[in-house]
Design a protein around this motif. Sequence first.
Motif, PDB file in Angstrom:
ATOM      1  N   SER A   1      -1.176  -9.791  -0.023  1.00 43.93           N
ATOM      2  CA  SER A   1      -1.729 -10.571   1.078  1.00 43.93           C
ATOM      3  C   SER A   1      -1.879  -9.745   2.351  1.00 43.93           C
ATOM      4  O   SER A   1      -2.460 -10.208   3.337  1.00 43.93           O
ATOM      5  CB  SER A   1      -0.836 -11.791   1.367  1.00 43.93           C
ATOM      6  N   TYR A   2      -1.351  -8.511   2.339  1.00 42.81           N
ATOM      7  CA  TYR A   2      -1.461  -7.631   3.503  1.00 42.81           C
ATOM      8  C   TYR A   2      -2.896  -7.106   3.597  1.00 42.81           C
ATOM      9  O   TYR A   2      -3.579  -6.937   2.590  1.00 42.81           O
ATOM     10  CB  TYR A   2      -0.470  -6.472   3.361  1.00 42.81           C
ATOM     11  N   SER A   3      -3.360  -6.849   4.797  1.00 45.51           N
ATOM     12  CA  SER A   3      -4.736  -6.388   5.015  1.00 45.51           C
ATOM     13  C   SER A   3      -4.753  -4.978   5.584  1.00 45.51           C
ATOM     14  O   SER A   3      -4.794  -4.787   6.807  1.00 45.51           O
ATOM     15  CB  SER A   3      -5.473  -7.343   5.966  1.00 45.51           C
ATOM     16  N   PRO A   4      -4.712  -3.969   4.736  1.00 49.92           N
ATOM     17  CA  PRO A   4      -4.738  -2.584   5.223  1.00 49.92           C
ATOM     18  C   PRO A   4      -6.119  -2.210   5.756  1.00 49.92           C
ATOM     19  O   PRO A   4      -7.129  -2.809   5.384  1.00 49.92           O
ATOM     20  CB  PRO A   4      -4.392  -1.769   3.969  1.00 49.92           C
ATOM     21  N   LYS A   5      -6.152  -1.198   6.611  1.00 45.70           N
ATOM     22  CA  LYS A   5      -7.409  -0.767   7.211  1.00 45.70           C
ATOM     23  C   LYS A   5      -8.049   0.383   6.434  1.00 45.70           C
ATOM     24  O   LYS A   5      -9.243   0.647   6.601  1.00 45.70           O
ATOM     25  CB  LYS A   5      -7.174  -0.329   8.659  1.00 45.70           C
TER      26      LYS A   5
ATOM     27  N   CYS B   1       5.833  -1.309  -2.591  1.00 44.39           N
ATOM     28  CA  CYS B   1       5.333  -0.490  -1.482  1.00 44.39           C
ATOM     29  C   CYS B   1       3.808  -0.438  -1.522  1.00 44.39           C
ATOM     30  O   CYS B   1       3.207  -0.299  -2.592  1.00 44.39           O
ATOM     31  CB  CYS B   1       5.887   0.929  -1.569  1.00 44.39           C
ATOM     32  N   LEU B   2       3.207  -0.554  -0.357  1.00 44.59           N
ATOM     33  CA  LEU B   2       1.767  -0.390  -0.207  1.00 44.59           C
ATOM     34  C   LEU B   2       1.535   0.926   0.527  1.00 44.59           C
ATOM     35  O   LEU B   2       1.993   1.090   1.658  1.00 44.59           O
ATOM     36  CB  LEU B   2       1.169  -1.564   0.561  1.00 44.59           C
ATOM     37  N   PHE B   3       0.877   1.856  -0.128  1.00 44.72           N
ATOM     38  CA  PHE B   3       0.605   3.173   0.435  1.00 44.72           C
ATOM     39  C   PHE B   3      -0.818   3.165   1.003  1.00 44.72           C
ATOM     40  O   PHE B   3      -1.793   3.023   0.259  1.00 44.72           O
ATOM     41  CB  PHE B   3       0.738   4.253  -0.629  1.00 44.72           C
ATOM     42  N   GLU B   4      -0.930   3.327   2.320  1.00 50.08           N
ATOM     43  CA  GLU B   4      -2.223   3.237   2.999  1.00 50.08           C
ATOM     44  C   GLU B   4      -2.593   4.576   3.625  1.00 50.08           C
ATOM     45  O   GLU B   4      -1.847   5.130   4.438  1.00 50.08           O
ATOM     46  CB  GLU B   4      -2.171   2.160   4.083  1.00 50.08           C
ATOM     47  N   LEU B   5      -3.751   5.106   3.240  1.00 51.18           N
ATOM     48  CA  LEU B   5      -4.215   6.376   3.777  1.00 51.18           C
ATOM     49  C   LEU B   5      -4.644   6.211   5.229  1.00 51.18           C
ATOM     50  O   LEU B   5      -5.366   5.276   5.575  1.00 51.18           O
ATOM     51  CB  LEU B   5      -5.397   6.884   2.943  1.00 51.18           C
TER      52      LEU B   5
ATOM     53  N   THR C   1       2.360  -4.083  12.806  1.00 53.28           N
ATOM     54  CA  THR C   1       2.683  -5.446  12.371  1.00 53.28           C
ATOM     55  C   THR C   1       2.923  -5.358  10.877  1.00 53.28           C
ATOM     56  O   THR C   1       2.011  -5.516  10.077  1.00 53.28           O
ATOM     57  CB  THR C   1       1.510  -6.393  12.667  1.00 53.28           C
ATOM     58  N   THR C   2       4.149  -5.092  10.518  1.00 51.58           N
ATOM     59  CA  THR C   2       4.462  -4.786   9.125  1.00 51.58           C
ATOM     60  C   THR C   2       5.311  -5.861   8.499  1.00 51.58           C
ATOM     61  O   THR C   2       5.721  -6.836   9.121  1.00 51.58           O
ATOM     62  CB  THR C   2       5.247  -3.462   9.053  1.00 51.58           C
ATOM     63  N   GLU C   3       5.600  -5.609   7.243  1.00 49.83           N
ATOM     64  CA  GLU C   3       6.366  -6.552   6.446  1.00 49.83           C
ATOM     65  C   GLU C   3       7.785  -6.761   6.951  1.00 49.83           C
ATOM     66  O   GLU C   3       8.431  -7.723   6.589  1.00 49.83           O
ATOM     67  CB  GLU C   3       6.417  -6.051   4.982  1.00 49.83           C
ATOM     68  N   GLU C   4       8.310  -5.865   7.783  1.00 47.86           N
ATOM     69  CA  GLU C   4       9.692  -6.009   8.233  1.00 47.86           C
ATOM     70  C   GLU C   4       9.885  -7.330   8.973  1.00 47.86           C
ATOM     71  O   GLU C   4      10.937  -7.948   8.895  1.00 47.86           O
ATOM     72  CB  GLU C   4      10.069  -4.830   9.143  1.00 47.86           C
ATOM     73  N   GLY C   5       8.857  -7.789   9.684  1.00 44.30           N
ATOM     74  CA  GLY C   5       8.999  -9.052  10.388  1.00 44.30           C
ATOM     75  C   GLY C   5       7.994 -10.079   9.945  1.00 44.30           C
ATOM     76  O   GLY C   5       8.017 -11.197  10.413  1.00 44.30           O
ATOM     77  N   ASN C   6       7.084  -9.692   9.031  1.00 40.60           N
ATOM     78  CA  ASN C   6       5.966 -10.554   8.740  1.00 40.60           C
ATOM     79  C   ASN C   6       5.852 -11.009   7.282  1.00 40.60           C
ATOM     80  O   ASN C   6       4.964 -11.777   6.974  1.00 40.60           O
ATOM     81  CB  ASN C   6       4.656  -9.842   9.098  1.00 40.60           C
ATOM     82  N   PHE C   7       6.668 -10.473   6.362  1.00 40.21           N
ATOM     83  CA  PHE C   7       6.459 -10.901   4.989  1.00 40.21           C
ATOM     84  C   PHE C   7       6.855 -12.365   4.838  1.00 40.21           C
ATOM     85  O   PHE C   7       7.734 -12.871   5.497  1.00 40.21           O
ATOM     86  CB  PHE C   7       7.195  -9.983   4.002  1.00 40.21           C
ATOM     87  N   LYS C   8       6.121 -13.045   3.940  1.00 40.06           N
ATOM     88  CA  LYS C   8       6.148 -14.500   3.923  1.00 40.06           C
ATOM     89  C   LYS C   8       7.236 -15.096   3.032  1.00 40.06           C
ATOM     90  O   LYS C   8       7.320 -16.309   2.887  1.00 40.06           O
ATOM     91  CB  LYS C   8       4.785 -15.008   3.468  1.00 40.06           C
ATOM     92  N   GLY C   9       8.015 -14.249   2.403  1.00 42.37           N
ATOM     93  CA  GLY C   9       9.091 -14.787   1.589  1.00 42.37           C
ATOM     94  C   GLY C   9       8.659 -15.151   0.183  1.00 42.37           C
ATOM     95  O   GLY C   9       9.400 -15.794  -0.548  1.00 42.37           O
ATOM     96  N   GLN C  10       7.427 -14.789  -0.170  1.00 40.70           N
ATOM     97  CA  GLN C  10       7.019 -14.951  -1.562  1.00 40.70           C
ATOM     98  C   GLN C  10       7.617 -13.809  -2.351  1.00 40.70           C
ATOM     99  O   GLN C  10       8.543 -13.152  -1.903  1.00 40.70           O
ATOM    100  CB  GLN C  10       5.481 -14.933  -1.637  1.00 40.70           C
ATOM    101  N   SER C  11       7.047 -13.540  -3.528  1.00 41.34           N
ATOM    102  CA  SER C  11       7.476 -12.352  -4.245  1.00 41.34           C
ATOM    103  C   SER C  11       6.970 -11.132  -3.486  1.00 41.34           C
ATOM    104  O   SER C  11       5.934 -11.208  -2.813  1.00 41.34           O
ATOM    105  CB  SER C  11       6.920 -12.355  -5.667  1.00 41.34           C
ATOM    106  N   PRO C  12       7.673  -9.978  -3.575  1.00 41.48           N
ATOM    107  CA  PRO C  12       7.226  -8.782  -2.855  1.00 41.48           C
ATOM    108  C   PRO C  12       5.792  -8.397  -3.211  1.00 41.48           C
ATOM    109  O   PRO C  12       5.034  -7.969  -2.342  1.00 41.48           O
ATOM    110  CB  PRO C  12       8.226  -7.719  -3.297  1.00 41.48           C
ATOM    111  N   LEU C  13       5.420  -8.573  -4.476  1.00 40.68           N
ATOM    112  CA  LEU C  13       4.072  -8.197  -4.896  1.00 40.68           C
ATOM    113  C   LEU C  13       3.020  -9.076  -4.222  1.00 40.68           C
ATOM    114  O   LEU C  13       2.000  -8.588  -3.731  1.00 40.68           O
ATOM    115  CB  LEU C  13       3.948  -8.294  -6.415  1.00 40.68           C
ATOM    116  N   LYS C  14       3.268 -10.367  -4.157  1.00 41.19           N
ATOM    117  CA  LYS C  14       2.313 -11.273  -3.507  1.00 41.19           C
ATOM    118  C   LYS C  14       2.225 -10.987  -2.006  1.00 41.19           C
ATOM    119  O   LYS C  14       1.156 -11.073  -1.407  1.00 41.19           O
ATOM    120  CB  LYS C  14       2.716 -12.723  -3.751  1.00 41.19           C
ATOM    121  N   ASP C  15       3.379 -10.671  -1.400  1.00 40.56           N
ATOM    122  CA  ASP C  15       3.371 -10.316   0.025  1.00 40.56           C
ATOM    123  C   ASP C  15       2.512  -9.074   0.262  1.00 40.56           C
ATOM    124  O   ASP C  15       1.742  -9.003   1.225  1.00 40.56           O
ATOM    125  CB  ASP C  15       4.793 -10.063   0.522  1.00 40.56           C
ATOM    126  N   ALA C  16       2.662  -8.088  -0.629  1.00 44.26           N
ATOM    127  CA  ALA C  16       1.884  -6.854  -0.493  1.00 44.26           C
ATOM    128  C   ALA C  16       0.403  -7.134  -0.680  1.00 44.26           C
ATOM    129  O   ALA C  16      -0.445  -6.599   0.045  1.00 44.26           O
ATOM    130  CB  ALA C  16       2.363  -5.817  -1.497  1.00 44.26           C
TER     131      ALA C  16
END
Length: 267
Positions: A153-157, A242-246, A136-151
């Motif tokens: 607001s993402y909840s990485p594991k 870009c959000l880099f998640e280990l 469930t990634t930003e390709e279909g889920n980003f909220k249309g804010q600035s890219p930084l704010k979208d990143a």
Amino acid sequence: MARSCKLPVTRHFFKVIVAGFRSKLSLPVAFCRRLKGKRLDKAVVRSSQGSWHIKVGKCRKGLLYFEQGWEDFVTHHDLDLGDFVVFEHKGDMVFDAIVFDSSSCEKEFPVSINFSEKSRKEIDNLSDEFESYSHTTEEGNFKGQSPLKDAQSYSPKGPYFITTITTSSGADDGSYLDIPAEFASSNNLVRASIVVLQNPSSKLWAVKLCSIDSKCGKRSALRGKGWHEFYVDNKLKEGDVCLFELDLTRKRSDVVVITVHIFPLVT
């Protein structure tokens, strides 16, 4: 009476590639003179591309040169007139080598993955495993804010860092992406030489991880052909975030996998 001191073996030296370099390479006179009494018939030369076992020849004047096996090193590193190689003597005729071209810049080579057989099998299985995983990634889920704010607001594991793509990230010559020092050290990335980047579509890229000396100390960066291919294939551009998640599911693996979530700048 003055006490004689044994000169230490020179640790670093460099050789400029000149005519006749392909079949053999002579070693500096001062270096050769400080190797008396040591085993000199064989050498190992290591680079980021692998290791080469090379026969060491000796002329009447006591000078040494690389011969059988040196041509393989030349061919693999595409050495040409005007290039030069910096050698670091590690002891027992073992050398680490870095190759520079005539522009005085370090040569870039296709990434060579020297993982263990176990790690190779893990990489081969990665694509199959990720095909069954729905992101469930930003390709279909980003909220249309600035890219930084979208990143943000993402909840990485897993552990992550967020960065904004700049012009240096996608330069045709010498592109790179810095990794925050705290992220690299706390996740033990400083010991890795290759990481595997996975995009939202589960495609994989092997990317070289480098340690770079700067005025602020050592820093880690993704660079080279692998990173540039990732940049181009994912159509990244200046201003994207870009959000880099280990990937923590591979914590005990020899393979470092980082999932990259892309939040594009909408223009």
